[in-house]
Enzyme design. Structure first.
Site, PDB file in Angstrom:
ATOM      1  N   LYS A 160      -0.647  -8.979   3.111  1.00 28.58           N
ATOM      2  CA  LYS A 160       0.123  -8.679   4.512  1.00 28.58           C
ATOM      3  C   LYS A 160      -0.617  -7.923   5.298  1.00 28.58           C
ATOM      4  O   LYS A 160      -1.801  -6.636   4.558  1.00 28.58           O
ATOM      5  CB  LYS A 160       1.086  -8.271   3.959  1.00 28.58           C
TER       6      LYS A 160
ATOM      7  N   GLU B  66       9.507  -4.035   9.571  1.00 27.35           N
ATOM      8  CA  GLU B  66       9.755  -2.730   9.688  1.00 27.35           C
ATOM      9  C   GLU B  66      10.537  -2.034  10.340  1.00 27.35           C
ATOM     10  O   GLU B  66       9.769  -1.626  11.343  1.00 27.35           O
ATOM     11  CB  GLU B  66       8.906  -2.404   8.543  1.00 27.35           C
TER      12      GLU B  66
ATOM     13  N   ASP C 207       0.249  -1.369   0.303  1.00 25.29           N
ATOM     14  CA  ASP C 207      -0.299  -0.359   0.205  1.00 25.29           C
ATOM     15  C   ASP C 207       0.677   1.034  -0.139  1.00 25.29           C
ATOM     16  O   ASP C 207       0.326   2.073   0.163  1.00 25.29           O
ATOM     17  CB  ASP C 207      -1.250  -0.050   1.081  1.00 25.29           C
ATOM     18  N   SER C 208       2.392   0.988   0.202  1.00 34.57           N
ATOM     19  CA  SER C 208       3.324   1.987  -1.003  1.00 34.57           C
ATOM     20  C   SER C 208       3.213   2.711  -1.681  1.00 34.57           C
ATOM     21  O   SER C 208       3.449   3.700  -2.355  1.00 34.57           O
ATOM     22  CB  SER C 208       4.770   1.020   0.037  1.00 34.57           C
TER      23      SER C 208
ATOM     24  N   GLU D  34      -0.852  -4.997   8.497  1.00 33.98           N
ATOM     25  CA  GLU D  34      -0.204  -4.618  10.129  1.00 33.98           C
ATOM     26  C   GLU D  34      -0.861  -4.798  10.595  1.00 33.98           C
ATOM     27  O   GLU D  34      -2.368  -3.869  11.659  1.00 33.98           O
ATOM     28  CB  GLU D  34      -0.185  -3.413   9.058  1.00 33.98           C
TER      29      GLU D  34
ATOM     30  N   ASP E 230      -0.948  -6.221   0.066  1.00 38.06           N
ATOM     31  CA  ASP E 230      -1.106  -5.814   1.321  1.00 38.06           C
ATOM     32  C   ASP E 230      -2.576  -5.300   1.484  1.00 38.06           C
ATOM     33  O   ASP E 230      -3.462  -5.091   0.427  1.00 38.06           O
ATOM     34  CB  ASP E 230      -0.219  -3.802   1.119  1.00 38.06           C
TER      35      ASP E 230
END
Ligand code: KIV
Length: 264
Positions: A111, A180, A44-45, A113, A83
């Site tokens: 993925k 990260e 999602d960067s 978070e 993501d």
């Protein structure tokens, strides 16, 4: 041969490091995959790198599905990780529905978070055939809770808690862990504490795999360049050679070097 979750487990068992990169479109995913990168992350960067936002929060499910399907078309055998964007896994039900969309678009793994609150969601996903990578440490969707993009797990209490969360999420079913921006010694402890492959970004040389944002490692980052980034295009004028140099450096554990690493 196509990379699967078993390939990543084998890397870990043999003590060999695998390489991962972000990619958001078909052309780059083909080039990245053909360079031997084992895992492609549709991060999602893309909200920051492609869309110009100052965080990943505005990224929507529709946008993620679109980019996953582009990457899947170009992919030549890498494992595709997608993501789950901000609030797309706020409940177990929404996580199941949204993960299914990403898998239908071509993802092999999703993925998420977060920390121990994700246990129930991870179990529900993995029991229903969706492999999960749990992202710990600096989780950019939490930027407003963290008050900025900061190294996580610096004091012993926070470090112990991160180790505990990694173990709990693995026990809940997580197939991989991504760390990260954590101090290298902590990332090494977590990599030893879990059987699942651990992928690091700004987490030192001792994780089982490394990941970078594609635009960062090609030296086209606008704005501040994070400490953990190396520009692999600086020593060649070929994108293909830069990607191959990254895979080689990760495999030899010459990247990340000390200057890319956070100390305790
Ligand atoms: O969104 C992303 O690209 C990521 C990487 C920084 C690991 O999560």
């Amino acid at each position: 041969m196509a990379v699967t979750i078993n390939t990543l487990r084998e890397f870990k068992q043999k003590g060999e490091a695998f390489a991962a990169l972000t990619s958001y479109d078909a052309t780059f995913s083909q080039v990245v995959s053909e360079a031997g990168v084992h895992v492609i992350l549709i991060g999602d960067s893309l909200g920051m790198v492609l869309q110009g936002h100052d965080s990943t929060l505005p990224v929507t499910m529709d946008q993620m599905v679109y980019h996953v399907s582009c990457v899947a078309k170009g992919n030549r055998g890498s494992l595709i990780m997608a993501d789950m964007p901000f609030m797309s896994y706020g409940t177990v039900e929404s996580a199941l529905e949204n993960a299914a969309e990403l898998m239908r678009a071509g993802a092999h793994m999703v993925k998420l978070e977060g920390t121990d609150w994700m246990k129930e969601t991870i179990t529900a996903l993995t029991e229903r055939a969706v492999p999960v990578c749990a992202h710990l440490g600096l989780t950019p969707q939490f930027v407003n809770k963290f008050g900025g993009y900061k190294v996580q797990g610096r004091d012993e209490k926070a470090a112990e808690m991160m180790i505990e969360h990694a173990c709990e999420l693995e026990a809940a079913g997580a197939d991989a862990i991504l760390l990260e921006c954590v101090p290298a010694p902590l990332a090494a402890r977590i990599s030893q504490a879990v059987k699942a492959p651990v992928i690091g970004i700004g987490a030192g040389p001792d994780t089982d795999g490394q990941i970078l944002v594609l635009h960062d490692m090609l030296g086209i980052t606008t704005g501040r360049k994070p400490r953990f980034v190396k520009n692999f295009l600086a020593e060649t004028d070929s994108v293909q050679e830069a990607l191959q140099a990254y895979v080689k450096a990760v495999g030899e554990r010459s990247f990340p070097a000390e200057e890319h690493t956070f100390k305790a």
